[in-house]
Design a protein around this motif. Sequence first.
Motif, PDB file in Angstrom:
ATOM      1  N   THR A 113      -2.137   7.941  -4.942  1.00 54.53           N
ATOM      2  CA  THR A 113      -3.155   8.981  -4.944  1.00 54.53           C
ATOM      3  C   THR A 113      -2.713  10.131  -4.427  1.00 54.53           C
ATOM      4  O   THR A 113      -3.382  11.270  -4.597  1.00 54.53           O
ATOM      5  N   THR A 121      -6.145   2.517  -1.253  1.00 56.03           N
ATOM      6  CA  THR A 121      -6.570   2.619  -2.570  1.00 56.03           C
ATOM      7  C   THR A 121      -5.519   2.726  -3.592  1.00 56.03           C
ATOM      8  O   THR A 121      -5.698   2.967  -5.029  1.00 56.03           O
ATOM      9  N   SER A 162      -2.060   4.095   1.312  1.00 50.79           N
ATOM     10  CA  SER A 162      -3.387   4.102   1.099  1.00 50.79           C
ATOM     11  C   SER A 162      -3.885   2.860   0.689  1.00 50.79           C
ATOM     12  O   SER A 162      -3.147   2.297  -0.057  1.00 50.79           O
ATOM     13  N   GLN A 222       0.796  -1.271   0.091  1.00 47.27           N
ATOM     14  CA  GLN A 222       0.085   0.156   0.168  1.00 47.27           C
ATOM     15  C   GLN A 222       0.683   1.193   0.176  1.00 47.27           C
ATOM     16  O   GLN A 222       0.257   2.349  -0.369  1.00 47.27           O
ATOM     17  N   ASP A 253      -4.535  -1.246  -7.271  1.00 48.81           N
ATOM     18  CA  ASP A 253      -5.818  -1.896  -7.745  1.00 48.81           C
ATOM     19  C   ASP A 253      -5.654  -3.461  -7.492  1.00 48.81           C
ATOM     20  O   ASP A 253      -4.850  -4.178  -8.026  1.00 48.81           O
TER      21      ASP A 253
END
Length: 418
Positions: free
Chosen positions: A345, A333, A331, A322, A336
């Motif tokens: 991000t 996010t 993060s 991450q 993927d």
Amino acid sequence: MEVTRTIPVKLDVPPERRDDLHQTIDQFNHAANYTVQHGRNDDGYLILNKSKIHDQVYHDLRDETDLPANLCVRAYSKAVEAMKSTVADWKKGNSRPLPRFDELSAVYDKRTLTINNRSATLSTINGRVAVEYVLGDYQRSYLDDDDYEKRMGTLHYREDEDAFYLHIVIQKMVEERDGDTVLGVDLNLKNVAVTSTGSFYDGGELLWGQNHLFRVRRSLQHKGTRSAKQALRRLSGRESRFVLNRLHTISRRIVEEADAHDCSYITVERLTNIRERMDNQDDQVKRQLHNWAFREIREMLAYKAAAYGIRVEEIPPAFTSQNCSKCDHQSSTNRDSKTGWFECTECGYEVDGDYNAAKNIGHKLLTLPEGKRPSGLGDGHLALKSGTLNGNGEYTAYSTSEADRESTDKPTTSVVGR
């Protein structure tokens, strides 16, 4: 640093003594299973002390089998080691059955095995058996190396070849390499391994082979005939050798890469309970993960690296997939989960997720607090494709141009695990 190698040597066994070896293996397994079944104290707990287990089962094993005394000792010792591993898992809350021994092998030590450069003698239920070696160049190179001491061996029978093998354990001492450069390695399913220097070791062929063998095995299990069961046993050995052969090749290439980059350390994630951590995966992935040998490749890396004086270190796995290896932004996010692609991000850095994780794994060793970091590491540097990075994020290029880093610090090497 101790370097240990296990050299598989095919044996030329006199036809009239083959049954003695078969019977010895069968009775060795019986002795190990007897130890598991009867190795308990008065309170019903497993006995994990070898001196106490000796008092509990040794004389029974001499009565139950025709094994010589020292093979009885080796059998109950093997059972105790397996029981210790089982109990350790129970203490962690993991469900696991008691060990069961049915593999076609028996463990020998210096009292039960005499190892020569071209022959050996093995204790059996019917005296000693003298065997000659069937050697290739690989086996000769180790057996003729006087730096190695021949320690012990394991007798194996391969049903698919109808042949006996002696796996000879040899050892020597190697001086640890000076230096503080680290190679980060991410072990995974899609890519068996990815390094911080940008080399990819593709797991596609490995997984395809395992899936193919799984389908064949399932078909044989459905048949349930005697011949199908015999074929299943042969298939099991072939599948194991298929996987191990590829893992050996991949681990060797990783160590060669570490050597080429003058690394003194290879860093991997601590993969304890990795199967439990991935319970959300579908059945096929879980089956592949169960069969894929994380522990084996970790052990292969360790003993292959030892020959170069390189140490293999483990780091906690938290957030390595991450974190952004460029700006350190974390993060869930960033990556993927379906494609494996990483896009930060915060800073927008885009790269393959496994490659990003490999750099984080190596960098994490450099930033461990004092007392947890290897004593010889010092400030340390992470090996990248185009240079090195220290624990403070300071980059040193192999070339003189900083722009060269942007153009070359990208994964370009794709290596299939053949």
